[in-house]
Design a protein around this motif. Structure first.
Motif, PDB file in Angstrom:
ATOM      1  N   ILE A  81     -26.971  23.299  -1.805  1.00  0.00           N
ATOM      2  CA  ILE A  81     -25.804  22.540  -1.307  1.00  0.00           C
ATOM      3  C   ILE A  81     -25.244  21.757  -2.492  1.00  0.00           C
ATOM      4  CG2 ILE A  81     -24.970  20.829   0.358  1.00  0.00           C
ATOM      5  CD1 ILE A  81     -27.564  21.293   1.941  1.00  0.00           C
ATOM      6  N   GLU A  82     -24.043  22.153  -2.929  1.00  0.00           N
ATOM      7  CA  GLU A  82     -23.421  21.456  -4.067  1.00  0.00           C
ATOM      8  C   GLU A  82     -22.601  20.261  -3.599  1.00  0.00           C
ATOM      9  OE1 GLU A  82     -24.359  22.219  -6.874  1.00  0.00           O
ATOM     10  OE2 GLU A  82     -25.195  24.202  -6.508  1.00  0.00           O
ATOM     11  N   GLU A  83     -22.039  20.399  -2.390  1.00  0.00           N
ATOM     12  CA  GLU A  83     -21.188  19.326  -1.856  1.00  0.00           C
ATOM     13  C   GLU A  83     -21.386  19.196  -0.369  1.00  0.00           C
ATOM     14  OE1 GLU A  83     -16.926  19.236  -2.534  1.00  0.00           O
ATOM     15  OE2 GLU A  83     -17.248  20.411  -4.353  1.00  0.00           O
ATOM     16  N   MET A  84     -21.107  17.996   0.141  1.00  0.00           N
ATOM     17  CA  MET A  84     -21.039  17.787   1.592  1.00  0.00           C
ATOM     18  C   MET A  84     -19.679  17.214   1.916  1.00  0.00           C
ATOM     19  SD  MET A  84     -24.345  16.182   3.336  1.00  0.00           S
ATOM     20  CE  MET A  84     -23.585  16.400   4.948  1.00  0.00           C
ATOM     21  N   ARG A  85     -18.994  17.774   2.899  1.00  0.00           N
ATOM     22  CA  ARG A  85     -17.703  17.232   3.328  1.00  0.00           C
ATOM     23  C   ARG A  85     -17.791  16.900   4.811  1.00  0.00           C
ATOM     24  NH1 ARG A  85     -13.700  21.431   0.260  1.00  0.00           N
ATOM     25  NH2 ARG A  85     -14.451  20.922  -1.824  1.00  0.00           N
ATOM     26  N   ILE A  86     -17.511  15.647   5.121  1.00  0.00           N
ATOM     27  CA  ILE A  86     -17.653  15.184   6.502  1.00  0.00           C
ATOM     28  C   ILE A  86     -16.305  14.636   6.966  1.00  0.00           C
ATOM     29  CG2 ILE A  86     -18.964  13.632   8.030  1.00  0.00           C
ATOM     30  CD1 ILE A  86     -21.078  13.469   5.736  1.00  0.00           C
ATOM     31  N   TRP A  87     -15.844  15.104   8.125  1.00  0.00           N
ATOM     32  CA  TRP A  87     -14.553  14.649   8.653  1.00  0.00           C
ATOM     33  C   TRP A  87     -14.764  13.783   9.898  1.00  0.00           C
ATOM     34  CZ3 TRP A  87     -15.166  19.436   6.440  1.00  0.00           C
ATOM     35  CH2 TRP A  87     -14.251  19.814   5.456  1.00  0.00           C
ATOM     36  N   GLY A  91      -9.516  13.868  12.255  1.00  0.00           N
ATOM     37  CA  GLY A  91      -9.185  15.064  11.466  1.00  0.00           C
ATOM     38  C   GLY A  91      -8.691  14.734  10.061  1.00  0.00           C
ATOM     39  N   ILE A  92      -8.566  13.441   9.722  1.00  0.00           N
ATOM     40  CA  ILE A  92      -8.027  13.055   8.406  1.00  0.00           C
ATOM     41  C   ILE A  92      -9.094  12.325   7.588  1.00  0.00           C
ATOM     42  CG2 ILE A  92      -6.217  11.701   7.214  1.00  0.00           C
ATOM     43  CD1 ILE A  92      -4.715  11.794  10.001  1.00  0.00           C
ATOM     44  N   SER A  93      -9.774  11.363   8.222  1.00  0.00           N
ATOM     45  CA  SER A  93     -10.773  10.553   7.501  1.00  0.00           C
ATOM     46  C   SER A  93     -11.866  11.471   6.980  1.00  0.00           C
ATOM     47  CB  SER A  93     -11.391   9.521   8.431  1.00  0.00           C
ATOM     48  OG  SER A  93     -10.398   8.894   9.164  1.00  0.00           O
ATOM     49  N   ARG A  94     -12.290  11.188   5.772  1.00  0.00           N
ATOM     50  CA  ARG A  94     -13.245  12.111   5.164  1.00  0.00           C
ATOM     51  C   ARG A  94     -14.246  11.356   4.307  1.00  0.00           C
ATOM     52  NH1 ARG A  94     -11.156  17.428   1.985  1.00  0.00           N
ATOM     53  NH2 ARG A  94     -12.716  17.133   0.363  1.00  0.00           N
ATOM     54  N   LEU A  95     -15.449  11.874   4.287  1.00  0.00           N
ATOM     55  CA  LEU A  95     -16.503  11.321   3.445  1.00  0.00           C
ATOM     56  C   LEU A  95     -17.091  12.496   2.674  1.00  0.00           C
ATOM     57  CD1 LEU A  95     -18.406   8.983   2.671  1.00  0.00           C
ATOM     58  CD2 LEU A  95     -19.618   9.348   4.814  1.00  0.00           C
ATOM     59  N   ASP A  96     -17.081  12.380   1.336  1.00  0.00           N
ATOM     60  CA  ASP A  96     -17.579  13.499   0.514  1.00  0.00           C
ATOM     61  C   ASP A  96     -18.776  13.064  -0.321  1.00  0.00           C
ATOM     62  OD1 ASP A  96     -15.418  14.955   1.373  1.00  0.00           O
ATOM     63  OD2 ASP A  96     -14.180  14.449  -0.361  1.00  0.00           O
ATOM     64  N   THR A 376     -16.215   3.966   3.278  1.00  0.00           N
ATOM     65  CA  THR A 376     -17.470   4.363   2.622  1.00  0.00           C
ATOM     66  C   THR A 376     -17.179   5.352   1.499  1.00  0.00           C
ATOM     67  OG1 THR A 376     -18.588   4.102   4.737  1.00  0.00           O
ATOM     68  CG2 THR A 376     -19.788   5.318   3.049  1.00  0.00           C
ATOM     69  N   ASN A 377     -16.201   6.224   1.738  1.00  0.00           N
ATOM     70  CA  ASN A 377     -15.876   7.243   0.740  1.00  0.00           C
ATOM     71  C   ASN A 377     -15.407   6.627  -0.578  1.00  0.00           C
ATOM     72  OD1 ASN A 377     -15.944   9.999   0.270  1.00  0.00           O
ATOM     73  ND2 ASN A 377     -13.724  10.182   0.509  1.00  0.00           N
ATOM     74  N   ARG A 378     -14.858   5.396  -0.481  1.00  0.00           N
ATOM     75  CA  ARG A 378     -14.359   4.753  -1.711  1.00  0.00           C
ATOM     76  C   ARG A 378     -15.441   3.923  -2.401  1.00  0.00           C
ATOM     77  NH1 ARG A 378      -9.957   4.039   1.860  1.00  0.00           N
ATOM     78  NH2 ARG A 378     -10.540   1.876   2.275  1.00  0.00           N
ATOM     79  N   GLN A 379     -16.591   3.724  -1.733  1.00  0.00           N
ATOM     80  CA  GLN A 379     -17.646   2.865  -2.298  1.00  0.00           C
ATOM     81  C   GLN A 379     -18.694   3.737  -3.007  1.00  0.00           C
ATOM     82  OE1 GLN A 379     -16.829  -0.373  -1.895  1.00  0.00           O
ATOM     83  NE2 GLN A 379     -15.119   0.483  -0.719  1.00  0.00           N
ATOM     84  N   GLN A 380     -18.492   3.916  -4.309  1.00  0.00           N
ATOM     85  CA  GLN A 380     -19.388   4.821  -5.044  1.00  0.00           C
ATOM     86  C   GLN A 380     -20.842   4.358  -4.980  1.00  0.00           C
ATOM     87  OE1 GLN A 380     -18.735   7.784  -6.101  1.00  0.00           O
ATOM     88  NE2 GLN A 380     -16.594   7.565  -5.524  1.00  0.00           N
ATOM     89  N   TRP A 381     -21.063   3.026  -5.056  1.00  0.00           N
ATOM     90  CA  TRP A 381     -22.439   2.505  -5.059  1.00  0.00           C
ATOM     91  C   TRP A 381     -23.136   2.830  -3.743  1.00  0.00           C
ATOM     92  CZ3 TRP A 381     -23.895  -0.922  -1.251  1.00  0.00           C
ATOM     93  CH2 TRP A 381     -22.862  -1.517  -0.531  1.00  0.00           C
ATOM     94  N   LEU A 382     -22.367   2.714  -2.620  1.00  0.00           N
ATOM     95  CA  LEU A 382     -22.935   2.970  -1.291  1.00  0.00           C
ATOM     96  C   LEU A 382     -23.247   4.459  -1.147  1.00  0.00           C
ATOM     97  CD1 LEU A 382     -23.675   1.956   1.500  1.00  0.00           C
ATOM     98  CD2 LEU A 382     -21.271   2.042   2.151  1.00  0.00           C
ATOM     99  N   LYS A 383     -22.341   5.286  -1.653  1.00  0.00           N
ATOM    100  CA  LYS A 383     -22.554   6.732  -1.569  1.00  0.00           C
ATOM    101  C   LYS A 383     -23.780   7.140  -2.393  1.00  0.00           C
ATOM    102  CE  LYS A 383     -18.881   9.347  -2.027  1.00  0.00           C
ATOM    103  NZ  LYS A 383     -17.546   9.911  -2.214  1.00  0.00           N
ATOM    104  N   ARG A 384     -23.902   6.519  -3.570  1.00  0.00           N
ATOM    105  CA  ARG A 384     -25.066   6.850  -4.408  1.00  0.00           C
ATOM    106  C   ARG A 384     -26.359   6.463  -3.686  1.00  0.00           C
ATOM    107  NH1 ARG A 384     -21.760   6.042  -8.925  1.00  0.00           N
ATOM    108  NH2 ARG A 384     -22.097   3.812  -8.912  1.00  0.00           N
TER     109      ARG A 384
END
Ligand SMILES: Cc1cc2nc3c(=O)[nH]c(=O)nc-3n(C[C@H](O)[C@H](O)[C@H](O)COP(=O)(O)OP(=O)(O)OC[C@H]3O[C@@H](n4cnc5c(N)ncnc54)[C@H](O)[C@@H]3O)c2cc1C
Length: 392
Positions: A81-87, A91-96, A376-384
């Motif tokens: 799994i190289e990427e995860m995409r969550i909607w 249908g617009i909000s996204r978390l990658d 959450t998608n904009r918070q790099q520290w949280l995603k890490r």
């Protein structure tokens, strides 16, 4: 027949977690036995794909490598799994999430359950210090002060200092020990099936939080995906009753046709979903691992990952017990229970909150949860932080 055999540790349940636990104890000098009620797992004669697949974390792939199992699996049947995409459900909000962002080679691997079962059992059969009992039925289990006594239905009696219950969600071992469970039935089923797709998935795991549940498309090697649709019992019944064409259409439409035309590879199957915890994970002479100890919503694909962590942690505690010669000692087993609490509660809390949030029909909650996803998608520290937790 009344043959008696003495062991240090008896593992009851040779599913993925029990088999891994027995192998993790192999070479420790402990006298080991593994009891499985089913047959020794085998691959089918054709090259069909198992509809039961798991997202395995990189940390657990390493654990299985240390057991000499991962490297023996047919790597052609494993997808990274190289990427995860969550909607979100607007249908617009996204978390990658991406392996690149995490600075890792991969976020995890999609592997068939059957492939891992066969790999683990091939290794179990290759080592000499684990007594294997398959296709046997347990009749009774008594946990006494100095030993545990297991009587099989054919009259054989096995004793051990420690019994490990790895016999799944409806654990017989847990019931024999008189341990209760707390359960929250999600009244949902996880509907699973595999599909061939027109376009490549790009090693991307896709997930949609929808009004009718959570739909995941997980990459399999080639132009294939595995679907897990966690959805209310009534909707899952409808999905199961659909014709193959009807199911393909429903699944493709729910995933916005992002992979083009689809074709059903395996018939749909469904599994009930619930949150569950045994009242304790250990008792004198007893430890529970995997689903026997805890169940978690599959939306984060972490159930068997937690179970592998249990297996590794328990084996470590037992192997590093120093001067304590009794592997069934309660204080020793409590070390294992304490070591596992944060990981289990953290994952159950996270998946349960997400499930509740996306099932809530409270006014105003929809925009809020979708905003939370984009935030959450904009918070790099949280995603890490989230990625680091899921990748162990
Ligand atoms: C729809 C769905 C999707 C999932 N996806 C994922 C995922 O992507 N990633 C992930 O990590 N997890 C996932 N999970 C969770 C995962 O399926 C479980 O956590 C995992 O299978 C538990 O393994 P186990 O070995 O503890 O139990 P089990 O797989 O239930 O194995 C128990 C074993 O014990 C044996 N047994 C039972 N009773 C006895 C007895 N009395 N005596 C002897 N043997 C006995 C059984 O035959 C079996 O072999 C998912 C779950 C669901 C429902």
């Amino acid at each position: 027949m009344n043959v008696q055999s003495d062991f240090d540790v008896i593992v009851i349940g040779g599913g993925l977690v029990g088999a891994a636990c027995a192998l993790a104890l192999q070479g420790s000098g402990l006298r080991l036995a593994l009891i499985e009620s089913g047959a020794v797992p085998a691959l089918p004669h054709d090259d069909s794909w198992d509809s039961r697949i798991y997202a395995i974390s990189p940390g657990n792939a390493e654990f299985l490598s240390r057991l000499d199992v991962w490297t023996e699996l047919d790597q052609q049947r494993i997808a990274p799994i190289e990427e995860m995409r969550i909607w979100g459900d607007d249908g617009i909000s996204r978390l990658d999430f991406s392996a690149y962002e995490a600075g890792a080679a991969t976020l995890g691997y999609i592997v068939e359950s059957r492939l891992m079962q066969v790999g683990l059992w091939a290794k179990l059969q290759a080592v000499s210090d684990i007594a294997l009992f398959s296709e046997v039925r347990c009749a009774s289990l008594e946990l006494q002060d100095t030993a545990a006594t297991l009587t099989l239905a054919d009259g054989r009696v096995l004793t051990a200092k420690l019994v490990i219950g790895a016999d799944g969600a409806n654990s017989w071992v847990r019931a024999q020990a008189g341990l209760g469970v707390t359960t929250n039935d999600y009244r949902q089923l996880g509907v699973v099936a595999n599909f061939a797709t027109e376009w490549p998935h790009g090693d991307i795991a896709r997930q949609w939080f929808r009004g009718d549940g959570i739909l995941a498309w997980l990459p399999l090697p080639g132009n294939r995906i595995s679907m897990v649709w966690s959805t209310m019992a009534e909707h899952s019944k409808k999905l199961l009753e659909m014709t193959p064409d009807g199911l393909v259409q429903a699944v493709a439409r729910a995933g916005h046709d992002v992979l083009g035309d689809m074709r059903l590879l395996t018939p749909a199957a469904a599994f009930p979903l619930r949150l569950q915890n045994a009242e304790v994970m250990v008792r004198p002479r007893l430890a529970l691992v995997g689903d026997a100890a805890h169940l978690v919503h599959p939306l984060a694909g972490q159930g068997v990952n937690l179970g592998f962590h249990d297996a590794e942690s328990l084996a470590r505690v037992l192997c590093e017990r120093g001067l304590q010669s009794d592997v069934g000692d309660y204080a020793l087993l409590r070390r294992y229970e304490r070591a596992r609490q944060m990981d289990i509660k953290g994952m159950q809390g996270m998946t349960d909150s997400l499930h509740t949030l996306f099932n809530s029909k409270l006014p105003g909650i929809g925009p809020l949860r979708n905003w939370g996803m984009s935030f959450t998608n904009r918070q790099q520290w949280l995603k890490r932080h989230l990625m680091a937790h899921a990748m162990t």
